[in-house]
Design a protein around this motif. Sequence first.
Motif, PDB file in Angstrom:
ATOM      1  N   GLY A 169       0.739  -1.078   0.114  1.00 38.04           N
ATOM      2  CA  GLY A 169       0.266   0.219  -0.236  1.00 38.04           C
ATOM      3  C   GLY A 169       1.075   1.461  -0.207  1.00 38.04           C
ATOM      4  N   ASP A 170       2.002   1.072  -0.420  1.00 32.94           N
ATOM      5  CA  ASP A 170       2.854   2.343  -0.680  1.00 32.94           C
ATOM      6  C   ASP A 170       3.397   3.235  -1.812  1.00 32.94           C
ATOM      7  OD1 ASP A 170       5.008   4.088  -0.485  1.00 32.94           O
ATOM      8  OD2 ASP A 170       5.937   2.724   0.581  1.00 32.94           O
ATOM      9  N   THR A 171       2.318   4.225  -2.585  1.00 35.94           N
ATOM     10  CA  THR A 171       1.794   4.717  -3.045  1.00 35.94           C
ATOM     11  C   THR A 171       2.956   5.186  -4.020  1.00 35.94           C
ATOM     12  OG1 THR A 171       0.434   6.262  -2.497  1.00 35.94           O
ATOM     13  CG2 THR A 171      -0.794   4.589  -3.455  1.00 35.94           C
ATOM     14  N   GLN A 172       3.571   5.894  -3.037  1.00 34.85           N
ATOM     15  CA  GLN A 172       5.472   6.792  -2.831  1.00 34.85           C
ATOM     16  C   GLN A 172       6.179   6.289  -3.998  1.00 34.85           C
ATOM     17  OE1 GLN A 172       3.383  10.034  -3.471  1.00 34.85           O
ATOM     18  NE2 GLN A 172       5.624  10.315  -2.759  1.00 34.85           N
ATOM     19  N   GLU A 173       6.319   4.969  -3.123  1.00 34.99           N
ATOM     20  CA  GLU A 173       7.081   4.514  -3.254  1.00 34.99           C
ATOM     21  C   GLU A 173       7.569   3.798  -5.110  1.00 34.99           C
ATOM     22  OE1 GLU A 173      11.654   2.866  -2.721  1.00 34.99           O
ATOM     23  OE2 GLU A 173      10.666   3.896  -2.078  1.00 34.99           O
ATOM     24  N   ALA A 174       5.750   2.866  -4.608  1.00 34.39           N
ATOM     25  CA  ALA A 174       5.384   2.463  -6.225  1.00 34.39           C
ATOM     26  C   ALA A 174       5.717   3.770  -7.214  1.00 34.39           C
ATOM     27  CB  ALA A 174       3.844   2.247  -6.066  1.00 34.39           C
ATOM     28  N   LYS A 175       5.267   4.490  -6.689  1.00 33.06           N
ATOM     29  CA  LYS A 175       5.602   5.704  -8.062  1.00 33.06           C
ATOM     30  C   LYS A 175       6.965   6.191  -8.778  1.00 33.06           C
ATOM     31  CE  LYS A 175       4.745  10.546  -9.013  1.00 33.06           C
ATOM     32  NZ  LYS A 175       4.329  12.032  -8.453  1.00 33.06           N
ATOM     33  N   GLN A 224      -1.818   6.526 -14.870  1.00 34.43           N
ATOM     34  CA  GLN A 224      -2.234   7.030 -14.825  1.00 34.43           C
ATOM     35  C   GLN A 224      -2.108   8.986 -13.725  1.00 34.43           C
ATOM     36  OE1 GLN A 224      -5.469   8.418 -16.885  1.00 34.43           O
ATOM     37  NE2 GLN A 224      -4.811  10.962 -17.142  1.00 34.43           N
ATOM     38  N   GLU A 225      -3.414   7.241 -12.914  1.00 36.18           N
ATOM     39  CA  GLU A 225      -3.521   8.204 -11.551  1.00 36.18           C
ATOM     40  C   GLU A 225      -2.470   8.893 -10.501  1.00 36.18           C
ATOM     41  OE1 GLU A 225      -7.229   6.647  -9.973  1.00 36.18           O
ATOM     42  OE2 GLU A 225      -7.906   7.125 -11.023  1.00 36.18           O
ATOM     43  N   ILE A 226      -1.209   7.397 -10.452  1.00 38.87           N
ATOM     44  CA  ILE A 226      -0.291   7.452  -9.358  1.00 38.87           C
ATOM     45  C   ILE A 226       0.476   8.345  -9.779  1.00 38.87           C
ATOM     46  CG2 ILE A 226       1.317   6.605  -8.896  1.00 38.87           C
ATOM     47  CD1 ILE A 226      -0.415   3.365  -8.640  1.00 38.87           C
ATOM     48  N   LEU A 227       0.891   8.670 -10.974  1.00 38.24           N
ATOM     49  CA  LEU A 227       1.592   9.465 -11.478  1.00 38.24           C
ATOM     50  C   LEU A 227       1.385  10.745 -11.488  1.00 38.24           C
ATOM     51  CD1 LEU A 227       3.258   7.247 -14.797  1.00 38.24           C
ATOM     52  CD2 LEU A 227       4.248   7.716 -12.666  1.00 38.24           C
ATOM     53  N   THR A 228       0.251  10.724 -11.375  1.00 36.31           N
ATOM     54  CA  THR A 228      -0.091  12.628 -11.467  1.00 36.31           C
ATOM     55  C   THR A 228      -0.020  13.028 -10.280  1.00 36.31           C
ATOM     56  OG1 THR A 228      -2.439  12.044 -11.993  1.00 36.31           O
ATOM     57  CG2 THR A 228      -0.845  12.553 -14.019  1.00 36.31           C
ATOM     58  N   GLY A 229      -0.252  12.046  -8.787  1.00 35.82           N
ATOM     59  CA  GLY A 229      -0.475  11.969  -7.945  1.00 35.82           C
ATOM     60  C   GLY A 229      -1.980  12.529  -6.885  1.00 35.82           C
ATOM     61  N   LEU A 230      -2.676  11.744  -7.911  1.00 36.49           N
ATOM     62  CA  LEU A 230      -4.173  11.789  -8.245  1.00 36.49           C
ATOM     63  C   LEU A 230      -4.644  10.030  -7.817  1.00 36.49           C
ATOM     64  CD1 LEU A 230      -5.444  13.681 -11.287  1.00 36.49           C
ATOM     65  CD2 LEU A 230      -5.174  14.677  -9.085  1.00 36.49           C
ATOM     66  N   SER A 231      -3.734   9.050  -7.369  1.00 36.11           N
ATOM     67  CA  SER A 231      -4.019   7.997  -6.925  1.00 36.11           C
ATOM     68  C   SER A 231      -5.346   7.974  -5.653  1.00 36.11           C
ATOM     69  CB  SER A 231      -3.153   7.382  -6.446  1.00 36.11           C
ATOM     70  OG  SER A 231      -3.472   6.234  -5.908  1.00 36.11           O
ATOM     71  N   ALA A 232      -5.725   6.968  -5.972  1.00 38.98           N
ATOM     72  CA  ALA A 232      -6.902   6.373  -4.610  1.00 38.98           C
ATOM     73  C   ALA A 232      -6.450   4.942  -4.248  1.00 38.98           C
ATOM     74  CB  ALA A 232      -8.826   6.371  -5.149  1.00 38.98           C
ATOM     75  N   TYR A 233      -5.367   4.751  -4.782  1.00 37.65           N
ATOM     76  CA  TYR A 233      -5.133   3.004  -4.391  1.00 37.65           C
ATOM     77  C   TYR A 233      -4.774   2.954  -3.123  1.00 37.65           C
ATOM     78  CZ  TYR A 233      -3.695   0.458  -8.064  1.00 37.65           C
ATOM     79  OH  TYR A 233      -3.237  -0.614  -9.073  1.00 37.65           O
TER      80      TYR A 233
END
Length: 102
Positions: free
Chosen positions: A60-66, A93-102
């Motif tokens: 659940g680590d979106t920053q490291e995943a990005k 796209q959502e993760i790369l633009t910072g709009l992720s709801a992951y």
Amino acid sequence: IHYVSLLNAENAAVESKKNQQEHAIKLYKSAIITSARGGYAMDAGLAHERFADFLLNKIGDTQEAKYHIEEAIRCYNGWGAMGKVNHLRDHYQEILTGLSAY
């Protein structure tokens, strides 16, 4: 040898329980380093991509995943795999633009 590292990481990711994920993380990092040092841009990209998926879905680590998605894109771009680059940009796209709801 970099293939073995990635396969071991994938196996550890599948078999890891919530509190045993550090081993998989170490193996993914090893696969990335081994591939990159060997000059295998495509395989380094794949290792980054698979590690990002693990980070998103198991940790659940979106920053490291990005970061690892961006590195996968960089590797694939350097290899000339523009179809793969476009796929990752669309899929994440959502993760790369910072709009992720992951």
